[in-house]
Design a protein around this motif. Structure first.
Motif, mmCIF file in Angstrom:
data_model
loop_
_atom_site.group_PDB
_atom_site.id
_atom_site.type_symbol
_atom_site.label_atom_id
_atom_site.label_comp_id
_atom_site.label_asym_id
_atom_site.label_seq_id
_atom_site.Cartn_x
_atom_site.Cartn_y
_atom_site.Cartn_z
ATOM 1 N N LEU A 1 0.827 -1.215 0.000
ATOM 2 C CA LEU A 1 0.000 0.000 0.000
ATOM 3 C C LEU A 1 0.866 1.273 0.000
ATOM 4 O O LEU A 1 0.356 2.374 0.133
ATOM 5 C CB LEU A 1 -0.929 0.000 1.225
ATOM 6 N N LYS A 2 2.171 1.066 -0.120
ATOM 7 C CA LYS A 2 3.150 2.173 -0.106
ATOM 8 C C LYS A 2 3.039 3.057 1.146
ATOM 9 O O LYS A 2 3.131 4.283 1.084
ATOM 10 C CB LYS A 2 2.986 3.032 -1.377
ATOM 11 N N LEU A 3 2.844 2.405 2.264
ATOM 12 C CA LEU A 3 2.710 3.136 3.532
ATOM 13 C C LEU A 3 3.899 2.873 4.460
ATOM 14 O O LEU A 3 3.973 3.412 5.553
ATOM 15 C CB LEU A 3 1.441 2.665 4.274
ATOM 16 N N SER A 4 4.790 2.041 4.006
ATOM 17 C CA SER A 4 5.770 1.457 4.907
ATOM 18 C C SER A 4 6.665 2.446 5.648
ATOM 19 O O SER A 4 6.885 2.314 6.828
ATOM 20 C CB SER A 4 6.636 0.469 4.155
ATOM 21 N N LYS A 5 7.163 3.416 4.940
ATOM 22 C CA LYS A 5 8.223 4.299 5.476
ATOM 23 C C LYS A 5 7.958 4.795 6.891
ATOM 24 O O LYS A 5 8.831 4.725 7.750
ATOM 25 C CB LYS A 5 8.408 5.507 4.556
ATOM 26 N N ASN A 6 6.758 5.324 7.119
ATOM 27 C CA ASN A 6 6.519 6.015 8.385
ATOM 28 C C ASN A 6 5.966 5.117 9.476
ATOM 29 O O ASN A 6 5.932 5.516 10.627
ATOM 30 C CB ASN A 6 5.542 7.161 8.152
ATOM 31 N N ILE A 7 5.506 3.952 9.109
ATOM 32 C CA ILE A 7 4.793 3.156 10.106
ATOM 33 C C ILE A 7 5.720 2.130 10.768
ATOM 34 O O ILE A 7 6.381 1.344 10.101
ATOM 35 C CB ILE A 7 3.563 2.464 9.471
ATOM 36 N N LYS A 8 5.743 2.177 12.076
ATOM 37 C CA LYS A 8 6.559 1.215 12.836
ATOM 38 C C LYS A 8 5.789 -0.098 12.976
ATOM 39 O O LYS A 8 4.567 -0.089 13.122
ATOM 40 C CB LYS A 8 6.844 1.752 14.235
ATOM 41 N N VAL A 9 6.542 -1.193 12.945
ATOM 42 C CA VAL A 9 5.897 -2.497 13.142
ATOM 43 C C VAL A 9 6.616 -3.247 14.263
ATOM 44 O O VAL A 9 7.837 -3.403 14.256
ATOM 45 C CB VAL A 9 5.894 -3.344 11.854
ATOM 46 N N LEU A 10 5.813 -3.690 15.203
ATOM 47 C CA LEU A 10 6.321 -4.371 16.390
ATOM 48 C C LEU A 10 5.697 -5.777 16.455
ATOM 49 O O LEU A 10 4.491 -5.914 16.238
ATOM 50 C CB LEU A 10 5.888 -3.525 17.595
ATOM 51 N N GLY A 11 6.543 -6.782 16.706
ATOM 52 C CA GLY A 11 6.030 -8.158 16.781
ATOM 53 C C GLY A 11 6.448 -8.846 18.077
ATOM 54 O O GLY A 11 6.990 -8.227 18.992
ATOM 55 N N ILE A 12 6.186 -10.133 18.134
ATOM 56 C CA ILE A 12 6.552 -10.957 19.301
ATOM 57 C C ILE A 12 7.080 -12.300 18.806
ATOM 58 O O ILE A 12 6.558 -12.826 17.810
ATOM 59 C CB ILE A 12 5.321 -11.195 20.218
ATOM 60 N N ASP A 13 8.052 -12.815 19.502
ATOM 61 C CA ASP A 13 8.698 -14.129 19.353
ATOM 62 C C ASP A 13 10.215 -13.985 19.277
ATOM 63 O O ASP A 13 10.929 -14.666 19.982
ATOM 64 C CB ASP A 13 8.219 -14.960 18.149
ATOM 65 N N ALA A 14 10.701 -13.131 18.336
ATOM 66 C CA ALA A 14 12.137 -12.880 18.186
ATOM 67 C C ALA A 14 12.945 -14.174 18.081
ATOM 68 O O ALA A 14 13.925 -14.371 18.811
ATOM 69 C CB ALA A 14 12.654 -12.002 19.337
ATOM 70 N N LEU A 15 12.529 -15.045 17.167
ATOM 71 C CA LEU A 15 13.232 -16.320 16.990
ATOM 72 C C LEU A 15 14.542 -16.127 16.250
ATOM 73 O O LEU A 15 14.635 -15.292 15.350
ATOM 74 C CB LEU A 15 12.372 -17.270 16.162
ATOM 75 N N PRO A 16 15.534 -16.933 16.595
ATOM 76 C CA PRO A 16 16.766 -16.939 15.809
ATOM 77 C C PRO A 16 16.559 -17.747 14.528
ATOM 78 O O PRO A 16 15.532 -18.422 14.383
ATOM 79 C CB PRO A 16 17.743 -17.650 16.734
ATOM 80 N N GLY A 17 17.515 -17.672 13.643
ATOM 81 C CA GLY A 17 17.485 -18.527 12.447
ATOM 82 C C GLY A 17 16.754 -17.892 11.281
ATOM 83 O O GLY A 17 16.175 -16.806 11.398
ATOM 84 N N THR A 18 16.796 -18.613 10.153
ATOM 85 C CA THR A 18 16.226 -18.118 8.904
ATOM 86 C C THR A 18 14.721 -17.858 9.045
ATOM 87 O O THR A 18 13.984 -18.726 9.478
ATOM 88 C CB THR A 18 16.447 -19.159 7.781
#
Ligand code: FRU
Length: 326
Positions: A211-228
């Protein structure tokens, strides 16, 4: 007490196919390898609560000494877990919970705290002001309920931040993306998105890009797994701004299982630690992880060598036996 090597542990997994749960199973197998001879029955319910209840029932019929379960949704699995518990089968609940206090032990992070940590971090990166969209997990699954509450309570302290929209992504990327496409006005207006796991957070970033909105919007997630494909990689590549570590507890669950089976003291609640990973500490985490996984490989090589030696020894024993018999 019965010889530990004769125990059968049943593990009922809500949905076995994702990276986080593959990690959990790997951790379990590693810990199980220290208890050679113990039986391990594994069932994957593919995200279907009804199927999971049936699989647990089958395990109980087959005869297990202990049940480990990560219930897909709390309510639909409560009955069968209580049944197991009341039959005298110890139950370890891992990650997701039932709606009941009838279990022997719980292993997992505190999902209310996980949500709260995410909320506090959100407040910091938005400098106290902004609009947030929340992509939640599966309705009725305990981490979705608890993360939502924790996140809400953290932000409720601050007037400057509003949660403008909440959607259910059911823990799945495609579902999250579908829901986000339906709330484009709110998404365009958002300063940040908080998704209840990295899979949905990564999916969010893709939608924002589209949607070409990416630049300004922060994205926060959960898990923070290592690896590919894991969250650490996503944070270090800038796909996610941050992720909260959510340990799987696979190792701790098996350790607790054997303590219970061997009638040793154990903790009823094993609460695993969480922390925020962002650009300031992601390289350190990746480095640490690299070291751990190379040590892990060394251990596996040593185990293979020991097994080889054992085979050679057993073959020699067999030759001896044959000689004696004939
Ligand atoms: C994996 C997962 C994780 C999430 C956890 C919550 O199946 O969706 O991403 O943290 O389950 O139970």
């Amino acid at each position: 007490t019965k010889d530990a090597s004769l125990y059968t542990i049943g593990f009922s997994q809500c949905i076995g196919s994702d990276l986080w749960r593959r990690n959990m199973l790997d951790e379990m197998k590693m810990e199980l390898s220290l208890h050679p001879g113990a039986n391990f029955i594994y069932a994957d319910a593919d995200g279907n609560s009804k199927k999971q209840a049936e699989q647990v029932k089958n395990m109980l019929n087959k005869g297990i000494d202990l049940l480990i379960i990560s219930p897909n949704e709390a309510q639909p699995l409560t009955g069968i877990v209580e049944q197991a518990y009341n039959k005298g089968i110890p139950v370890i609940v891992i990650d997701r919970k039932t709606a009941s206090a009838q279990y022997t032990a719980y292993v997992g992070a505190d999902n209310y705290q996980v949500g709260k940590i995410a909320g506090e971090y959100m407040h910091t990166i938005l400098k106290g002001k902004g609009k947030v969209v929340e992509v939640m997990g599966l309705p009725g699954s305990s981490p979705a309920i608890e993360r939502q509450r924790g996140f809400y309570d953290a932000l409720a302290q601050y007037k400057g931040i509003q949660i403008t929209k909440q959607v259910y992504g059911d823990w799945l990327k495609e579902n999250a993306q579908k829901q986000l496409m339906q709330i484009q006005p709110e998404l365009k207006d958002a300063d940040a998105v908080f998704a209840h796991n990295d899979v949905m957070a990564t999916g969010t970033r893709e939608v924002l890009d589209k949607l070409k909105l990416s630049k300004n919007i922060k994205v926060l997630g959960i898990d923070a797994l290592p690896g590919t494909g894991g969250g650490l990689q996503m944070v270090s590549a800038g796909v996610l701004d941050a992720s909260v570590v959510y340990p799987t507890g696979g190792k701790e669950a098996i350790m607790t299982a054997f303590r219970i089976l061997n009638k040793e003291p154990f903790s009823r609640e094993t609460i695993l630690q969480s922390l925020v990973i962002d650009s300031t500490n992601v390289q350190l985490m990746k480095l640490q992880w690299g070291k751990i996984s190379s040590q892990q490989k060394d251990i596996e090589r040593q185990q293979a060598l020991i097994a080889e030696q054992r085979d050679i020894y057993n073959n020699q024993q067999m030759v001896l036996n044959i000689i004696v018999i004939t």
